[in-house]
Design an enzyme around this catalytic site. Structure first.
Site, PDB file in Angstrom:
ATOM      1  N   HIS A  53      40.269  46.405  38.699  1.00  0.00           N
ATOM      2  CA  HIS A  53      40.106  44.954  38.753  1.00  0.00           C
ATOM      3  C   HIS A  53      39.184  44.468  37.647  1.00  0.00           C
ATOM      4  CE1 HIS A  53      36.514  46.262  40.853  1.00  0.00           C
ATOM      5  NE2 HIS A  53      37.168  46.571  41.955  1.00  0.00           N
TER       6      HIS A  53
HETATM    7  P1  TYD Z   1      37.242  47.201  46.547  1.00  0.00           P
HETATM    8  O1  TYD Z   1      36.849  46.057  45.689  1.00  0.00           O
HETATM    9  O2  TYD Z   1      38.700  47.498  46.668  1.00  0.00           O
HETATM   10  O3  TYD Z   1      36.490  48.524  46.070  1.00  0.00           O
HETATM   11  P2  TYD Z   1      36.544  49.219  44.610  1.00  0.00           P
HETATM   12  O4  TYD Z   1      35.898  48.283  43.642  1.00  0.00           O
HETATM   13  O5  TYD Z   1      35.764  50.463  44.759  1.00  0.00           O
HETATM   14  O6  TYD Z   1      37.961  49.495  44.279  1.00  0.00           O
HETATM   15  O7  TYD Z   1      36.617  46.976  47.988  1.00  0.00           O
HETATM   16  C1  TYD Z   1      36.981  47.748  49.105  1.00  0.00           C
HETATM   17  C2  TYD Z   1      36.841  46.878  50.357  1.00  0.00           C
HETATM   18  O8  TYD Z   1      35.504  46.497  50.573  1.00  0.00           O
HETATM   19  C3  TYD Z   1      37.657  45.603  50.294  1.00  0.00           C
HETATM   20  O9  TYD Z   1      38.243  45.397  51.562  1.00  0.00           O
HETATM   21  C4  TYD Z   1      36.645  44.512  50.058  1.00  0.00           C
HETATM   22  C5  TYD Z   1      35.376  45.089  50.654  1.00  0.00           C
HETATM   23  N1  TYD Z   1      34.157  44.673  49.919  1.00  0.00           N
HETATM   24  C6  TYD Z   1      33.293  43.754  50.493  1.00  0.00           C
HETATM   25  O10 TYD Z   1      33.516  43.244  51.602  1.00  0.00           O
HETATM   26  N2  TYD Z   1      32.155  43.415  49.827  1.00  0.00           N
HETATM   27  C7  TYD Z   1      31.864  43.934  48.603  1.00  0.00           C
HETATM   28  O11 TYD Z   1      30.813  43.602  48.001  1.00  0.00           O
HETATM   29  C8  TYD Z   1      32.783  44.875  48.018  1.00  0.00           C
HETATM   30  C9  TYD Z   1      32.507  45.467  46.669  1.00  0.00           C
HETATM   31  C10 TYD Z   1      33.921  45.215  48.718  1.00  0.00           C
END
Ligand code: TYD
Length: 138
Positions: A53
């Protein structure tokens, strides 16, 4: 400015003595933003790719406080890879830069410092959409 210059590796102060080591990170000092959010990723393995992302609002610093991982960083034109393999080492990711984290060691704890509270809608999770928003549409 090149992508590497926009995403510098930052080495933090590492105070060591006979008792062990202590790494200090201060918002607006060793990193270029005020820290509003901290999260960490663990129990991922070498088959997993995370991130995938870019963020419209958030800036990040990524630090492997234990173990190792790699971060692939791109802006759709340039690309480079940083191996996070020292607890006193971080990489700065500005807004609108795409990142993938992968090749996690079994003991990897990837600490992420963020400049914003979590707002799901500021994440761009579709690479084609990302290229469109930064004006690099093919
Ligand atoms: P995600 O952004 O997919 O993780 P990564 O960057 O490691 O790929 O986040 C995983 C899950 O956690 C998603 O359901 C959103 C949640 N999340 C939060 O609620 N708060 C946060 O600060 C973050 C980073 C993720």
């Amino acid at each position: 400015m090149s992508l590497r210059e926009r995403c510098p590796v930052i080495m933090f102060n590492d105070f060591g003595d006979e008792r062990g080591k202590l790494v200090v990170i201060e918002g607006n000092q060793s990193i270029p933003f005020e820290i509003k959010r901290v999260f960490y990723i663990y129990d991922s393995d070498s088959t997993i790719v995370r991130g995938q992302h870019a963020n419209r609002e958030s800036e990040f610093v990524l630090i492997n406080v234990a173990g190792t991982s790699k971060v692939r960083i791109t802006d759709g034109r340039e690309e480079f890879i940083v191996e996070l393999n020292k607890p006193m080492m971080g990489v700065y990711i500005p807004t609108m830069v795409w990142k993938d984290m992968y090749d996690f060691s079994p003991d990897s704890v990837l600490l992420v410092l963020a400049s914003t509270h979590y707002i799901g809608s500021e994440y761009i999770r579709d690479y084609e959409e990302y290229l469109k928003e930064i004006g690099h549409e093919k």
